[in-house]
Design a protein around this motif. Structure first.
Motif, PDB file in Angstrom:
ATOM      1  N   GLU A 232      33.254 -16.501 -11.431  1.00 41.59           N
ATOM      2  CA  GLU A 232      34.218 -17.464 -10.886  1.00 41.59           C
ATOM      3  C   GLU A 232      35.367 -16.660 -10.313  1.00 41.59           C
ATOM      4  OE1 GLU A 232      37.374 -20.720 -12.566  1.00 41.59           O
ATOM      5  OE2 GLU A 232      35.284 -20.943 -13.212  1.00 41.59           O
ATOM      6  N   ASP A 233      35.683 -16.917  -9.065  1.00 43.45           N
ATOM      7  CA  ASP A 233      36.677 -16.099  -8.393  1.00 43.45           C
ATOM      8  C   ASP A 233      37.595 -16.968  -7.545  1.00 43.45           C
ATOM      9  OD1 ASP A 233      38.055 -13.926  -7.443  1.00 43.45           O
ATOM     10  OD2 ASP A 233      36.544 -13.340  -5.973  1.00 43.45           O
ATOM     11  N   ASN A 234      38.893 -16.709  -7.636  1.00 42.56           N
ATOM     12  CA  ASN A 234      39.862 -17.365  -6.763  1.00 42.56           C
ATOM     13  C   ASN A 234      40.097 -16.441  -5.575  1.00 42.56           C
ATOM     14  OD1 ASN A 234      40.345 -19.649  -8.437  1.00 42.56           O
ATOM     15  ND2 ASN A 234      41.569 -18.340  -9.773  1.00 42.56           N
ATOM     16  N   TYR A 235      39.457 -16.757  -4.475  1.00 39.29           N
ATOM     17  CA  TYR A 235      39.474 -15.891  -3.299  1.00 39.29           C
ATOM     18  C   TYR A 235      40.020 -16.664  -2.119  1.00 39.29           C
ATOM     19  CZ  TYR A 235      37.745 -12.600   0.241  1.00 39.29           C
ATOM     20  OH  TYR A 235      37.645 -11.707   1.281  1.00 39.29           O
ATOM     21  N   LEU A 236      41.127 -16.166  -1.540  1.00 39.56           N
ATOM     22  CA  LEU A 236      41.775 -16.846  -0.415  1.00 39.56           C
ATOM     23  C   LEU A 236      42.114 -18.290  -0.772  1.00 39.56           C
ATOM     24  CD1 LEU A 236      39.626 -15.534   2.581  1.00 39.56           C
ATOM     25  CD2 LEU A 236      41.823 -14.656   1.751  1.00 39.56           C
ATOM     26  N   ASP A 237      42.661 -18.459  -2.004  1.00 37.76           N
ATOM     27  CA  ASP A 237      43.100 -19.771  -2.513  1.00 37.76           C
ATOM     28  C   ASP A 237      41.945 -20.760  -2.682  1.00 37.76           C
ATOM     29  OD1 ASP A 237      45.777 -18.974  -2.586  1.00 37.76           O
ATOM     30  OD2 ASP A 237      46.059 -19.475  -0.472  1.00 37.76           O
ATOM     31  N   ILE A 238      40.758 -20.239  -2.731  1.00 37.28           N
ATOM     32  CA  ILE A 238      39.585 -21.090  -2.951  1.00 37.28           C
ATOM     33  C   ILE A 238      38.868 -20.591  -4.200  1.00 37.28           C
ATOM     34  CG2 ILE A 238      37.368 -21.874  -2.036  1.00 37.28           C
ATOM     35  CD1 ILE A 238      38.506 -21.430   0.762  1.00 37.28           C
ATOM     36  N   THR A 239      38.568 -21.511  -5.106  1.00 36.96           N
ATOM     37  CA  THR A 239      37.808 -21.141  -6.296  1.00 36.96           C
ATOM     38  C   THR A 239      36.329 -21.139  -5.957  1.00 36.96           C
ATOM     39  OG1 THR A 239      39.464 -22.083  -7.787  1.00 36.96           O
ATOM     40  CG2 THR A 239      37.245 -21.736  -8.676  1.00 36.96           C
ATOM     41  N   GLU A 240      35.731 -19.998  -6.161  1.00 31.37           N
ATOM     42  CA  GLU A 240      34.321 -19.827  -5.794  1.00 31.37           C
ATOM     43  C   GLU A 240      33.523 -19.446  -7.033  1.00 31.37           C
ATOM     44  OE1 GLU A 240      33.349 -17.538  -2.190  1.00 31.37           O
ATOM     45  OE2 GLU A 240      32.113 -16.304  -3.513  1.00 31.37           O
ATOM     46  N   THR A 241      32.390 -20.046  -7.197  1.00 35.52           N
ATOM     47  CA  THR A 241      31.499 -19.699  -8.301  1.00 35.52           C
ATOM     48  C   THR A 241      30.104 -19.424  -7.748  1.00 35.52           C
ATOM     49  OG1 THR A 241      30.916 -22.023  -8.691  1.00 35.52           O
ATOM     50  CG2 THR A 241      32.768 -21.119  -9.955  1.00 35.52           C
ATOM     51  N   GLY A 242      29.339 -18.670  -8.490  1.00 33.69           N
ATOM     52  CA  GLY A 242      27.982 -18.370  -8.047  1.00 33.69           C
ATOM     53  C   GLY A 242      27.327 -17.332  -8.928  1.00 33.69           C
ATOM     54  N   GLU A 243      26.166 -16.900  -8.518  1.00 34.21           N
ATOM     55  CA  GLU A 243      25.438 -15.868  -9.240  1.00 34.21           C
ATOM     56  C   GLU A 243      25.962 -14.489  -8.832  1.00 34.21           C
ATOM     57  OE1 GLU A 243      23.040 -16.297 -11.540  1.00 34.21           O
ATOM     58  OE2 GLU A 243      23.246 -18.497 -11.395  1.00 34.21           O
ATOM     59  N   VAL A 244      26.169 -13.632  -9.828  1.00 31.30           N
ATOM     60  CA  VAL A 244      26.629 -12.274  -9.532  1.00 31.30           C
ATOM     61  C   VAL A 244      25.624 -11.541  -8.652  1.00 31.30           C
ATOM     62  CG1 VAL A 244      27.193 -10.027 -10.536  1.00 31.30           C
ATOM     63  CG2 VAL A 244      28.031 -12.119 -11.622  1.00 31.30           C
ATOM     64  N   GLN A 245      24.348 -11.795  -8.881  1.00 33.13           N
ATOM     65  CA  GLN A 245      23.320 -11.151  -8.056  1.00 33.13           C
ATOM     66  C   GLN A 245      23.513 -11.477  -6.576  1.00 33.13           C
ATOM     67  OE1 GLN A 245      21.082  -8.936  -8.258  1.00 33.13           O
ATOM     68  NE2 GLN A 245      20.636  -8.610 -10.411  1.00 33.13           N
ATOM     69  N   ASP A 246      23.894 -12.712  -6.275  1.00 29.49           N
ATOM     70  CA  ASP A 246      24.126 -13.089  -4.878  1.00 29.49           C
ATOM     71  C   ASP A 246      25.320 -12.333  -4.306  1.00 29.49           C
ATOM     72  OD1 ASP A 246      22.004 -14.839  -5.007  1.00 29.49           O
ATOM     73  OD2 ASP A 246      23.255 -16.590  -5.471  1.00 29.49           O
ATOM     74  N   LEU A 247      26.311 -12.068  -5.160  1.00 26.63           N
ATOM     75  CA  LEU A 247      27.507 -11.351  -4.737  1.00 26.63           C
ATOM     76  C   LEU A 247      27.192  -9.895  -4.399  1.00 26.63           C
ATOM     77  CD1 LEU A 247      30.503 -12.261  -4.532  1.00 26.63           C
ATOM     78  CD2 LEU A 247      30.861 -11.226  -6.768  1.00 26.63           C
ATOM     79  N   LEU A 248      26.226  -9.325  -5.108  1.00 23.59           N
ATOM     80  CA  LEU A 248      25.900  -7.904  -4.929  1.00 23.59           C
ATOM     81  C   LEU A 248      24.738  -7.657  -3.971  1.00 23.59           C
ATOM     82  CD1 LEU A 248      26.068  -6.744  -8.675  1.00 23.59           C
ATOM     83  CD2 LEU A 248      27.907  -6.783  -6.998  1.00 23.59           C
ATOM     84  N   ALA A 249      24.034  -8.707  -3.599  1.00 28.88           N
ATOM     85  CA  ALA A 249      22.760  -8.562  -2.887  1.00 28.88           C
ATOM     86  C   ALA A 249      22.849  -7.689  -1.646  1.00 28.88           C
ATOM     87  CB  ALA A 249      22.221  -9.945  -2.517  1.00 28.88           C
ATOM     88  N   ASN A 250      23.956  -7.787  -0.899  1.00 26.65           N
ATOM     89  CA  ASN A 250      24.063  -7.059   0.364  1.00 26.65           C
ATOM     90  C   ASN A 250      24.903  -5.791   0.279  1.00 26.65           C
ATOM     91  OD1 ASN A 250      22.422  -8.753   2.070  1.00 26.65           O
ATOM     92  ND2 ASN A 250      24.053 -10.288   1.915  1.00 26.65           N
ATOM     93  N   LEU A 251      25.209  -5.364  -0.948  1.00 25.03           N
ATOM     94  CA  LEU A 251      25.833  -4.055  -1.123  1.00 25.03           C
ATOM     95  C   LEU A 251      24.752  -2.982  -1.024  1.00 25.03           C
ATOM     96  CD1 LEU A 251      28.336  -4.633  -4.071  1.00 25.03           C
ATOM     97  CD2 LEU A 251      28.797  -4.672  -1.614  1.00 25.03           C
ATOM     98  N   TYR A 252      25.184  -1.767  -0.780  1.00 26.09           N
ATOM     99  CA  TYR A 252      24.245  -0.652  -0.650  1.00 26.09           C
ATOM    100  C   TYR A 252      24.523   0.388  -1.731  1.00 26.09           C
ATOM    101  CZ  TYR A 252      22.945  -2.516   3.908  1.00 26.09           C
ATOM    102  OH  TYR A 252      22.492  -3.323   4.919  1.00 26.09           O
ATOM    103  N   LEU A 253      23.461   0.880  -2.333  1.00 31.77           N
ATOM    104  CA  LEU A 253      23.566   1.895  -3.376  1.00 31.77           C
ATOM    105  C   LEU A 253      23.292   3.271  -2.783  1.00 31.77           C
ATOM    106  CD1 LEU A 253      23.702   2.719  -6.432  1.00 31.77           C
ATOM    107  CD2 LEU A 253      21.214   2.418  -6.460  1.00 31.77           C
ATOM    108  N   GLY A 254      24.219   4.184  -2.999  1.00 32.21           N
ATOM    109  CA  GLY A 254      24.030   5.561  -2.570  1.00 32.21           C
ATOM    110  C   GLY A 254      24.520   6.506  -3.648  1.00 32.21           C
ATOM    111  N   ARG A 255      24.185   7.764  -3.505  1.00 34.02           N
ATOM    112  CA  ARG A 255      24.718   8.769  -4.427  1.00 34.02           C
ATOM    113  C   ARG A 255      25.266   9.942  -3.626  1.00 34.02           C
ATOM    114  NH1 ARG A 255      19.622  11.905  -7.352  1.00 34.02           N
ATOM    115  NH2 ARG A 255      18.101  11.701  -5.658  1.00 34.02           N
ATOM    116  N   ARG A 256      26.198  10.627  -4.215  1.00 28.76           N
ATOM    117  CA  ARG A 256      26.857  11.707  -3.518  1.00 28.76           C
ATOM    118  C   ARG A 256      26.151  13.037  -3.794  1.00 28.76           C
ATOM    119  NH1 ARG A 256      32.438  13.926  -5.320  1.00 28.76           N
ATOM    120  NH2 ARG A 256      31.565  15.555  -4.010  1.00 28.76           N
TER     121      ARG A 256
END
Length: 226
Positions: free
Chosen positions: A175-199
């Motif tokens: 649950e996140d208050n983002y730009l004055d809007i309360t948003e809820t959802g699955e964490v997986q959906d929040l991370l789905a389009n991130l990219y994993l890399g290593r240095r």
């Protein structure tokens, strides 16, 4: 004349010296606290460090769920009996807004300090192309160092949703208050389009345990596709 007991003598002495005793006790407490903090006593040293670089701060609950879930894929390598993962934030910003630009500069300094100190081995990136152009620190998928003129990024990362192991982690909801809007959802959906890399590390001494880091990378990316 009556002979005072040891306890009575102590009480009499303490009556006249109690302020000095309290002052010394406070000084010793402050000094002990400072030494405790400097030495890091009582702090849990993470086995693995991730840096999230994106335009939106992840909620505390999301970070906690992520750290716990990633820890299940790894092994204790610092010998403290715990498997701990630390995820730090570097929040970028829209360069078209002057105030946001300042946050963007601060994030860039934070990332640069992290890279210079060899803190985070793994990165969760919203925009791997810009990240690589700015820092050129992403390793090839096999962990090797890219050519000096290689600024490509997408061949060095996996999208979170394309990693079956990561996509299957139970991360719950947010649950996140983002730009004055309360948003809820699955964490997986929040991370789905991130990219994993290593240095990669030019100085191998900066990497505390390359074998454990590589084992975690292989565990996270098992079955992954690009």
């Amino acid at each position: 004349m009556r002979e005072y007991t040891k306890w009575e003598k102590f009480q009499n002495w303490f009556h006249y010296h109690k302020l000095g005793v309290i002052a010394v006790a406070v000084i010793l407490w402050v000094a002990g606290t400072m030494l405790w903090n400097v030495l890091g006593i009582g702090e849990v040293e993470p086995d693995y460090r991730f840096a999230y670089v994106g335009s939106r701060k992840l909620t505390d609950g999301t970070v906690e769920a992520l750290e716990k879930a990633l820890a299940t894929l790894a092994e204790d390598h610092n010998g403290d009996g715990l498997v701990t993962v630390q995820v730090t934030h570097c929040v970028t910003a829209d360069s078209r807004n002057m105030e946001n630009m300042m946050y963007g500069y601060a994030a860039e300094v934070t990332v640069l300090a992290d890279i210079t100190e060899g803190e985070s081995t793994f990165f969760l990136l919203e925009n791997p192309v810009d990240f690589q152009l700015s820092f050129q620190v992403l390793a090839n998928l096999d962990g090797s160092i890219p050519a000096e003129d290689d600024f490509e990024a997408l061949d060095k990362v996996y999208r979170w949703a394309d990693c079956p192991v990561l996509a299957a982690l139970d991360l719950g909801t947010y649950e996140d208050n983002y730009l004055d809007i309360t948003e809820t959802g699955e964490v997986q959906d929040l991370l789905a389009n991130l990219y994993l890399g290593r240095r990669y590390y030019y100085d191998p001494a900066q990497q505390e345990n390359p074998e454990a880091d590589n084992a975690l990378w292989l565990a996270m990316t098992e079955g992954a596709t690009q």
